[in-house]
Design an enzyme around this catalytic site. Sequence first.
Site, PDB file in Angstrom:
ATOM      1  N   ARG A  79       0.751  -1.523  -0.115  1.00  0.00           N
ATOM      2  CA  ARG A  79       0.154  -0.077  -0.127  1.00  0.00           C
ATOM      3  C   ARG A  79       0.729   1.473  -0.190  1.00  0.00           C
ATOM      4  NH1 ARG A  79      -5.650   2.111   1.128  1.00  0.00           N
ATOM      5  NH2 ARG A  79      -5.503   3.925   1.849  1.00  0.00           N
ATOM      6  N   LEU A 112       1.938   4.805   0.798  1.00  0.00           N
ATOM      7  CA  LEU A 112       1.619   5.685   2.396  1.00  0.00           C
ATOM      8  C   LEU A 112       1.374   6.981   1.367  1.00  0.00           C
ATOM      9  CD1 LEU A 112       5.331   4.278   4.215  1.00  0.00           C
ATOM     10  CD2 LEU A 112       2.786   4.074   4.610  1.00  0.00           C
ATOM     11  N   ASN A 119      13.130   0.610   3.120  1.00  0.00           N
ATOM     12  CA  ASN A 119      11.469  -0.457   2.260  1.00  0.00           C
ATOM     13  C   ASN A 119      12.730  -1.233   0.921  1.00  0.00           C
ATOM     14  OD1 ASN A 119       9.624  -1.557   0.980  1.00  0.00           O
ATOM     15  ND2 ASN A 119      10.455  -0.731  -1.323  1.00  0.00           N
ATOM     16  N   HIS A 157      13.228  -3.414  -2.410  1.00  0.00           N
ATOM     17  CA  HIS A 157      12.310  -3.835  -3.568  1.00  0.00           C
ATOM     18  C   HIS A 157      12.855  -4.934  -4.222  1.00  0.00           C
ATOM     19  CE1 HIS A 157      10.168  -2.064  -7.161  1.00  0.00           C
ATOM     20  NE2 HIS A 157      11.567  -1.887  -7.432  1.00  0.00           N
ATOM     21  N   SER A 197      16.968  -4.217  -4.000  1.00  0.00           N
ATOM     22  CA  SER A 197      17.700  -2.865  -3.300  1.00  0.00           C
ATOM     23  C   SER A 197      16.792  -2.633  -2.058  1.00  0.00           C
ATOM     24  CB  SER A 197      17.617  -1.660  -4.316  1.00  0.00           C
ATOM     25  OG  SER A 197      18.220  -2.656  -5.295  1.00  0.00           O
ATOM     26  N   GLU A 229       8.459   9.826  -1.253  1.00  0.00           N
ATOM     27  CA  GLU A 229       7.674  10.953  -1.948  1.00  0.00           C
ATOM     28  C   GLU A 229       7.680  10.181  -3.342  1.00  0.00           C
ATOM     29  OE1 GLU A 229       4.211  13.932  -1.645  1.00  0.00           O
ATOM     30  OE2 GLU A 229       5.455  14.630  -0.141  1.00  0.00           O
ATOM     31  N   ASP A 284       9.721   4.408  -4.754  1.00  0.00           N
ATOM     32  CA  ASP A 284      10.869   3.434  -5.099  1.00  0.00           C
ATOM     33  C   ASP A 284      12.203   3.774  -5.700  1.00  0.00           C
ATOM     34  OD1 ASP A 284       9.720   1.267  -4.213  1.00  0.00           O
ATOM     35  OD2 ASP A 284       9.257   0.831  -6.822  1.00  0.00           O
TER      36      ASP A 284
END
Length: 204
Positions: free
Chosen positions: A93, A95, A109, A111, A138, A144, A147
């Site tokens: 989801r 953010l 995160n 990825h 990664s 914002e 990725d």
Amino acid sequence: MAERVRVGVLLSGRGTNMVALSEYKRREPRAYDLVLAASNVPEARGLVAARRLAIPTWAQSHRGMDRAAFDCVLDAELRRHRVEVVALAGYMRLLSPEFIHAWEGRILNIHPSLLPAHKGLDTHRRAIEAGDLVAGCSVHIVTEALDDGPVLGRAEVRIRPRDTPETLAARVLEEEHKLYPATLDYFCARIRRPPIVEGADGGA
């Protein structure tokens, strides 16, 4: 050893990276503790795994709520558990900008591509179809832009001639389970020392 950083993990599925984060810190003292596993999917299998690992859990469906409202509730729960760093581990989801601003520089995160290549979804099929020789994963700081935050660590996986998205995904996931814990540990060991891990390599 300095006081460990309190990490909250966000997940939506199986939670295999959350389990890897937990197992890594069980082997020897690390710079972080997992103090919460939170999900927007109350039936997520990762929550069951977290309970087995004695990690506190929280879940609430986002259905019927706009993004900012849900993230406000999530933010309150993270702060109730005195979370200092947020680790996304299969959290499916996006953010809200408000949430990202509130936790700026403190959301990580994992990825499944070698960023900046193949941002977004379906990364393994896209890597194969592009004729890439290597794929991988990664760890990056969340901003914002999708990725697009600073990359802290990468791990490569060679693409084999007969690879399918599924076989490649399985090998990349094995690397995720090694890269994410090591990079999170590296990040948390330095987060209290300005500047925050800018341009660091997570040891991939």
